[in-house]
Design a protein around this motif. Structure first.
Motif, mmCIF file in Angstrom:
data_model
loop_
_atom_site.group_PDB
_atom_site.id
_atom_site.type_symbol
_atom_site.label_atom_id
_atom_site.label_comp_id
_atom_site.label_asym_id
_atom_site.label_seq_id
_atom_site.Cartn_x
_atom_site.Cartn_y
_atom_site.Cartn_z
ATOM 1 N N PRO A 225 0.809 -1.238 0.000
ATOM 2 C CA PRO A 225 0.000 0.000 0.000
ATOM 3 C C PRO A 225 0.836 1.280 0.000
ATOM 4 O O PRO A 225 0.339 2.339 -0.364
ATOM 5 C CB PRO A 225 -0.823 -0.115 1.289
ATOM 6 C CG PRO A 225 -0.847 -1.569 1.593
ATOM 7 C CD PRO A 225 0.480 -2.113 1.134
ATOM 8 N N ARG B 125 -4.996 -1.345 -1.308
ATOM 9 C CA ARG B 125 -5.609 -1.062 -0.003
ATOM 10 C C ARG B 125 -4.931 -1.901 1.080
ATOM 11 O O ARG B 125 -4.457 -2.999 0.810
ATOM 12 C CB ARG B 125 -7.107 -1.400 -0.062
ATOM 13 C CG ARG B 125 -7.891 -0.983 1.190
ATOM 14 C CD ARG B 125 -9.353 -1.399 1.090
ATOM 15 N NE ARG B 125 -9.996 -0.792 -0.081
ATOM 16 C CZ ARG B 125 -11.121 -1.251 -0.629
ATOM 17 N NH1 ARG B 125 -11.734 -2.301 -0.134
ATOM 18 N NH2 ARG B 125 -11.640 -0.652 -1.684
ATOM 19 N N ALA C 68 -2.595 -7.419 1.291
ATOM 20 C CA ALA C 68 -1.481 -6.472 1.152
ATOM 21 C C ALA C 68 -0.179 -7.107 1.647
ATOM 22 O O ALA C 68 -0.192 -8.022 2.475
ATOM 23 C CB ALA C 68 -1.781 -5.198 1.939
#
Ligand code: MN
Length: 200
Positions: free
Chosen positions: A66, A156, A161
């Protein structure tokens, strides 16, 4: 049909890329990422919407981190059939070079797609083989050249992630999602792909 620019740039007697056609569309809209070894390597990020693939060229490719905000330059809409394309665009043609289907899957927009794109911030969820979970595209403020075409592609923070202390998903998972092929194999065997695509 929003494919005039796509058509104008290409000679379909010479390139194996699909000619523009009325998009049949998928029941669940697809996303694709195509690794494109053109003059400059980039990854084309495409989201199916309203019978076309909305497209961005991402020079560094997508990231699962991210904190990595990746430049994504908006390019012309592509036909939905482009989502199946892997092969070699011949020398002298627009975008000459090998194209590998790097990832493919379905996507879910958050809210109205047209409104989000015109507003310049679109968030979504991806379910691909390599890219999963939430992300967003954010348009940068226009500054002279390339006005309004520059966006950022941002992962996100969610369970899909990854942090920065690893190589990156494009390096860790380079293989074609369609054929498993390496980029050299795609570049060396273009005719076969072309003929098999045309035959079907
Ligand atoms: Mn491209």
């Amino acid at each position: 049909m929003a494919l005039e620019e796509y058509q104008r740039k290409r000679d379909f007697a010479r390139t194996p890329e699909p000619a523009p056609a009325a998009g049949k569309g998928h029941r669940r809209p697809i996303f694709v990422v195509q690794e494109h070894h053109a003059t400059r390597l980039h990854y084309d990020f495409r989201l199916e919407h309203a019978g076309v693939l909305k497209s961005w060229a991402v020079p560094k490719g997508p990231s699962l981190d991210p904190a990595e905000k990746r430049l994504a330059v908006r390019v012309e809409d592509h036909p939905v059939d482009y989502g199946d394309f892997e092969g070699l665009i011949p020398e002298g043609e627009y975008g000459a070079g090998a194209v590998r289907l790097w990832d493919r899957g379905t996507w879910w927009p958050d809210g109205d797609v047209d409104a989000s794109l015109s507003k310049g911030t679109a968030s979504f969820r991806l379910e691909g083989s390599k890219l999963r979970g939430g992300g967003r595209l954010v348009r940068l403020r226009a500054r002279g050249r390339g006005e309004g075409k520059n966006w950022l592609l941002i992962k996100r923070r969610d369970e899909a992630a990854r942090s920065a202390d690893w190589e990156g998903v494009t390096e860790e998972r380079p293989e074609s999602v369609a054929s498993g092929r390496a980029i050299d194999a795609i570049a060396e065997a273009p005719q076969r792909d072309w003929q098999s695509e045309r035959a079907t």
